[in-house]
Design a protein around this motif. Structure first.
Motif, mmCIF file in Angstrom:
data_model
loop_
_atom_site.group_PDB
_atom_site.id
_atom_site.type_symbol
_atom_site.label_atom_id
_atom_site.label_comp_id
_atom_site.label_asym_id
_atom_site.label_seq_id
_atom_site.Cartn_x
_atom_site.Cartn_y
_atom_site.Cartn_z
ATOM 1 N N ASP A 61 25.579 48.926 21.925
ATOM 2 C CA ASP A 61 25.550 50.103 22.795
ATOM 3 C C ASP A 61 24.774 49.834 24.090
ATOM 4 O O ASP A 61 25.114 50.357 25.148
ATOM 5 N N SER A 62 23.761 48.997 24.002
ATOM 6 C CA SER A 62 22.891 48.749 25.155
ATOM 7 C C SER A 62 23.585 47.992 26.285
ATOM 8 O O SER A 62 23.088 47.983 27.414
ATOM 9 N N VAL A 63 24.721 47.362 25.998
ATOM 10 C CA VAL A 63 25.402 46.561 27.030
ATOM 11 C C VAL A 63 26.785 47.097 27.369
ATOM 12 O O VAL A 63 27.437 46.568 28.281
ATOM 13 N N LYS A 64 27.247 48.100 26.647
ATOM 14 C CA LYS A 64 28.581 48.644 26.911
ATOM 15 C C LYS A 64 28.687 49.117 28.357
ATOM 16 O O LYS A 64 27.803 49.776 28.879
ATOM 17 N N GLY A 65 29.790 48.746 28.993
ATOM 18 C CA GLY A 65 30.009 49.132 30.381
ATOM 19 C C GLY A 65 29.401 48.184 31.387
ATOM 20 O O GLY A 65 29.691 48.283 32.584
#
Length: 120
Positions: A61-65
């Motif tokens: 989640d911390s790197v999504k996008g």
């Protein structure tokens, strides 16, 4: 046995970009899922992103996008494009691959790691 060699780490300012590469060499029946993990000082190694041989991806989640994982099966290479980098992305980044050997047994293999440092 398959060996993994990472490259592309370095020092970058916050908001900048880096592209990591991980090339697999050696003899195997197949190279299956590949992925990137990272470990910051004092922290456990954590998953960043994975990609199957068919191209299905999964991200923390911390790197999504911000991060994009891709692979070139013809070159046995996996990439990690990292954009909008933050100081908290600072870590040693490790490449991982799930290998099926000629014997049809399976094992994980890791690269030696590449340092990514993001300055604020």
């Amino acid at each position: 046995q398959v060996q993994l060699v990472e490259s592309g780490g370095g020092l970058v300012q916050a908001g900048g970009s880096l592209r990591l590469s991980c090339a697999a060499s050696g003899t195997a029946f197949s190279i299956n899922a590949m992925g990137w993990y990272r470990q910051a000082p004092g922290n456990q190694r954590e998953l960043v992103a994975t990609i199957t041989s068919g191209g299905i991806t999964n991200y923390a989640d911390s790197v999504k996008g911000r991060f994009t994982i891709s692979r070139d099966n013809a070159k046995n290479t996996v990439y990690l494009q990292m954009n909008s980098l933050k100081p908290e992305d600072t870590a040693v980044y490790y490449c991982d691959a799930l290998i099926t050997a000629i014997s049809r047994s399976s094992y994980h293999t890791w690269g030696q790691g590449t340092q990514v440092t993001v300055s604020s």
